[in-house]
Motif scaffolding. Structure first.
Motif, PDB file in Angstrom:
ATOM      1  N   ARG A 128       2.295  24.880 -11.796  1.00  0.00           N
ATOM      2  CA  ARG A 128       2.614  25.441 -10.485  1.00  0.00           C
ATOM      3  C   ARG A 128       3.538  24.500  -9.719  1.00  0.00           C
ATOM      4  O   ARG A 128       3.495  23.288  -9.913  1.00  0.00           O
ATOM      5  CB  ARG A 128       1.341  25.685  -9.676  1.00  0.00           C
ATOM      6  N   PRO A 129       4.362  25.039  -8.828  1.00  0.00           N
ATOM      7  CA  PRO A 129       5.280  24.166  -8.076  1.00  0.00           C
ATOM      8  C   PRO A 129       4.514  23.195  -7.183  1.00  0.00           C
ATOM      9  O   PRO A 129       3.565  23.580  -6.495  1.00  0.00           O
ATOM     10  CB  PRO A 129       6.123  25.154  -7.255  1.00  0.00           C
ATOM     11  N   GLY A 130       4.912  21.953  -7.232  1.00  0.00           N
ATOM     12  CA  GLY A 130       4.229  20.938  -6.438  1.00  0.00           C
ATOM     13  C   GLY A 130       5.123  19.747  -6.175  1.00  0.00           C
ATOM     14  O   GLY A 130       6.244  19.650  -6.678  1.00  0.00           O
ATOM     15  N   SER A 131       4.622  18.841  -5.376  1.00  0.00           N
ATOM     16  CA  SER A 131       5.317  17.601  -5.045  1.00  0.00           C
ATOM     17  C   SER A 131       4.368  16.440  -5.264  1.00  0.00           C
ATOM     18  O   SER A 131       3.158  16.633  -5.465  1.00  0.00           O
ATOM     19  CB  SER A 131       5.809  17.616  -3.593  1.00  0.00           C
ATOM     20  N   LYS A 132       4.931  15.239  -5.211  1.00  0.00           N
ATOM     21  CA  LYS A 132       4.137  14.029  -5.387  1.00  0.00           C
ATOM     22  C   LYS A 132       4.327  13.107  -4.193  1.00  0.00           C
ATOM     23  O   LYS A 132       5.450  12.888  -3.731  1.00  0.00           O
ATOM     24  CB  LYS A 132       4.543  13.287  -6.660  1.00  0.00           C
ATOM     25  N   HIS A 133       3.209  12.582  -3.710  1.00  0.00           N
ATOM     26  CA  HIS A 133       3.243  11.523  -2.707  1.00  0.00           C
ATOM     27  C   HIS A 133       3.064  10.190  -3.427  1.00  0.00           C
ATOM     28  O   HIS A 133       2.070   9.996  -4.136  1.00  0.00           O
ATOM     29  CB  HIS A 133       2.106  11.703  -1.694  1.00  0.00           C
ATOM     30  N   HIS A 134       4.005   9.296  -3.269  1.00  0.00           N
ATOM     31  CA  HIS A 134       3.929   7.960  -3.861  1.00  0.00           C
ATOM     32  C   HIS A 134       3.663   6.969  -2.733  1.00  0.00           C
ATOM     33  O   HIS A 134       4.411   6.928  -1.749  1.00  0.00           O
ATOM     34  CB  HIS A 134       5.224   7.607  -4.588  1.00  0.00           C
ATOM     35  N   LEU A 135       2.625   6.160  -2.902  1.00  0.00           N
ATOM     36  CA  LEU A 135       2.148   5.316  -1.806  1.00  0.00           C
ATOM     37  C   LEU A 135       1.941   3.891  -2.288  1.00  0.00           C
ATOM     38  O   LEU A 135       1.433   3.658  -3.390  1.00  0.00           O
ATOM     39  CB  LEU A 135       0.822   5.875  -1.275  1.00  0.00           C
ATOM     40  N   ILE A 136       2.343   2.935  -1.460  1.00  0.00           N
ATOM     41  CA  ILE A 136       2.053   1.529  -1.714  1.00  0.00           C
ATOM     42  C   ILE A 136       1.306   0.986  -0.507  1.00  0.00           C
ATOM     43  O   ILE A 136       1.681   1.250   0.633  1.00  0.00           O
ATOM     44  CB  ILE A 136       3.341   0.722  -2.001  1.00  0.00           C
ATOM     45  N   ARG A 137       0.225   0.226  -0.800  1.00  0.00           N
ATOM     46  CA  ARG A 137      -0.676  -0.265   0.254  1.00  0.00           C
ATOM     47  C   ARG A 137      -0.876  -1.762   0.114  1.00  0.00           C
ATOM     48  O   ARG A 137      -0.696  -2.334  -0.956  1.00  0.00           O
ATOM     49  CB  ARG A 137      -2.033   0.425   0.126  1.00  0.00           C
ATOM     50  N   ASP A 138      -1.268  -2.370   1.233  1.00  0.00           N
ATOM     51  CA  ASP A 138      -1.606  -3.794   1.177  1.00  0.00           C
ATOM     52  C   ASP A 138      -3.034  -3.952   0.681  1.00  0.00           C
ATOM     53  O   ASP A 138      -3.712  -2.975   0.339  1.00  0.00           O
ATOM     54  CB  ASP A 138      -1.398  -4.454   2.550  1.00  0.00           C
ATOM     55  N   ALA A 139      -3.524  -5.184   0.653  1.00  0.00           N
ATOM     56  CA  ALA A 139      -4.855  -5.447   0.095  1.00  0.00           C
ATOM     57  C   ALA A 139      -5.973  -4.806   0.913  1.00  0.00           C
ATOM     58  O   ALA A 139      -7.065  -4.588   0.393  1.00  0.00           O
ATOM     59  CB  ALA A 139      -5.089  -6.962   0.003  1.00  0.00           C
ATOM     60  N   GLY A 140      -5.712  -4.499   2.173  1.00  0.00           N
ATOM     61  CA  GLY A 140      -6.729  -3.873   3.014  1.00  0.00           C
ATOM     62  C   GLY A 140      -6.615  -2.377   3.109  1.00  0.00           C
ATOM     63  O   GLY A 140      -7.417  -1.739   3.791  1.00  0.00           O
ATOM     64  N   GLY A 141      -5.622  -1.795   2.458  1.00  0.00           N
ATOM     65  CA  GLY A 141      -5.460  -0.345   2.481  1.00  0.00           C
ATOM     66  C   GLY A 141      -4.471   0.171   3.493  1.00  0.00           C
ATOM     67  O   GLY A 141      -4.334   1.381   3.666  1.00  0.00           O
ATOM     68  N   ILE A 142      -3.743  -0.702   4.190  1.00  0.00           N
ATOM     69  CA  ILE A 142      -2.772  -0.268   5.188  1.00  0.00           C
ATOM     70  C   ILE A 142      -1.507   0.199   4.475  1.00  0.00           C
ATOM     71  O   ILE A 142      -0.981  -0.515   3.614  1.00  0.00           O
ATOM     72  CB  ILE A 142      -2.459  -1.412   6.165  1.00  0.00           C
ATOM     73  N   PRO A 143      -0.994   1.382   4.787  1.00  0.00           N
ATOM     74  CA  PRO A 143       0.195   1.893   4.089  1.00  0.00           C
ATOM     75  C   PRO A 143       1.441   1.096   4.450  1.00  0.00           C
ATOM     76  O   PRO A 143       1.723   0.840   5.626  1.00  0.00           O
ATOM     77  CB  PRO A 143       0.299   3.340   4.576  1.00  0.00           C
ATOM     78  N   LEU A 144       2.193   0.714   3.441  1.00  0.00           N
ATOM     79  CA  LEU A 144       3.441  -0.035   3.633  1.00  0.00           C
ATOM     80  C   LEU A 144       4.664   0.855   3.490  1.00  0.00           C
ATOM     81  O   LEU A 144       5.664   0.654   4.186  1.00  0.00           O
ATOM     82  CB  LEU A 144       3.529  -1.185   2.637  1.00  0.00           C
TER      83      LEU A 144
END
Length: 270
Positions: A128-144
């Motif tokens: 099915r048509p979809g997209s991807k979220h690519h995420l990088i986080r610091d050691a505490g989980g804060i999104p960079l």
């Protein structure tokens, strides 16, 4: 309601970043423009609840959903959300609440019901048509940083673009920081080519290898990115992609990352 959705502390952070309004005509100026804070409150309400723009009640924030969408479009094109995210990251680093030594990266599929740019057949959702979220986080989980691709793109191909998307973060004396020392990832990122590229950037790769039994211990450092996706997709508008325009959906992703960072600030700074 506007003060609840956009607190005074958050508004003081965003207001200087917004582009100035267009000059009004001297003759026949028409209606006065909607207040920016009210439009931002409508955007945040849609982001949190997941309703459509047409379903946004005008009596709630004082403007229509179409007006909020137009402001979101204009502010996204002006780069407001990355600037806000970078500003909040610098404040967290100044407080010592940002750990850039150990970061984690991962990707997550979402359905794209209306198609559009950066959409592809999802291999985990029967094509099915979809997209991807690519995420990088610091050691505490804060999104960079966060990026958006089609659902058929391999995670490892987006590793270097995602690392390069981390903004230069101020907050401490000396050079601005934008590179982690160690980067943790699962077996989907197992490729020696990308390990070399990480080392060329001064980053030590901690990537699990295929064919190796589980129990490497990397999960103790990598679980924060899973929690990060839980924080990100707590904003219901991001659980499924409804926007045909990829820049609008990416703008909502960046705004959500900024709101997550704002939550981490001490109460005295909010």
């Amino acid at each position: 309601m506007i003060e609840e959705l956009v607190p005074d502390g958050l508004w003081k952070q965003i207001a200087p970043l917004l582009p100035p309004p267009k000059p009004r005509r001297y003759r026949h100026p028409g209606r006065r423009p909607i207040d920016d804070r009210a439009a931002l409150a409508g955007i945040v309400f849609v982001l949190k609840t997941g309703i459509t723009w047409n379903q946004l009640p005008t009596s709630l924030v004082g403007c229509s959903g179409v007006t909020c969408w137009r402001r979101l479009r204009d502010w996204t094109e002006a780069g407001v959300w990355p600037a806000l995210h970078q500003l909040l990251l610098a404040q967290l680093r100044a407080l010592g609440d940002l750990d850039l030594d150990r970061c984690a990266v991962d990707g997550c599929h979402v359905r794209a019901l209306k198609g559009g740019n950066h959409v592809g057949p999802s291999p985990v959702d029967r094509g099915r048509p979809g997209s991807k979220h690519h995420l990088i986080r610091d050691a505490g989980g804060i999104p960079l940083a966060v990026t958006l691709t089609g659902g058929n793109r391999n995670d490892v191909t987006q590793l270097i673009p995602l690392v390069d998307a981390i903004p230069p973060i101020r907050g401490r004396r000396g050079r601005r920081r934008r590179r982690p020392r160690e980067l943790f990832a699962d077996r989907g990122y197992d490729h020696d080519k990308y390990r070399r590229q990480l080392r060329q950037r001064g980053i030590t790769p901690r990537i699990a290898r295929r064919g190796v039994a589980h129990g490497s211990g990397l999960g103790k450092q990598r679980w924060v990115v899973e929690r990060g996706f839980a924080w990100l997709h707590a904003f219901k508008r991001l659980r499924t992609r409804y926007e045909r325009r990829a820049d609008i959906h990416l703008g909502l992703l960046q705004l959500a990352c900024a709101l997550i960072c704002y939550r981490q600030l001490p109460v005295v700074l909010k």
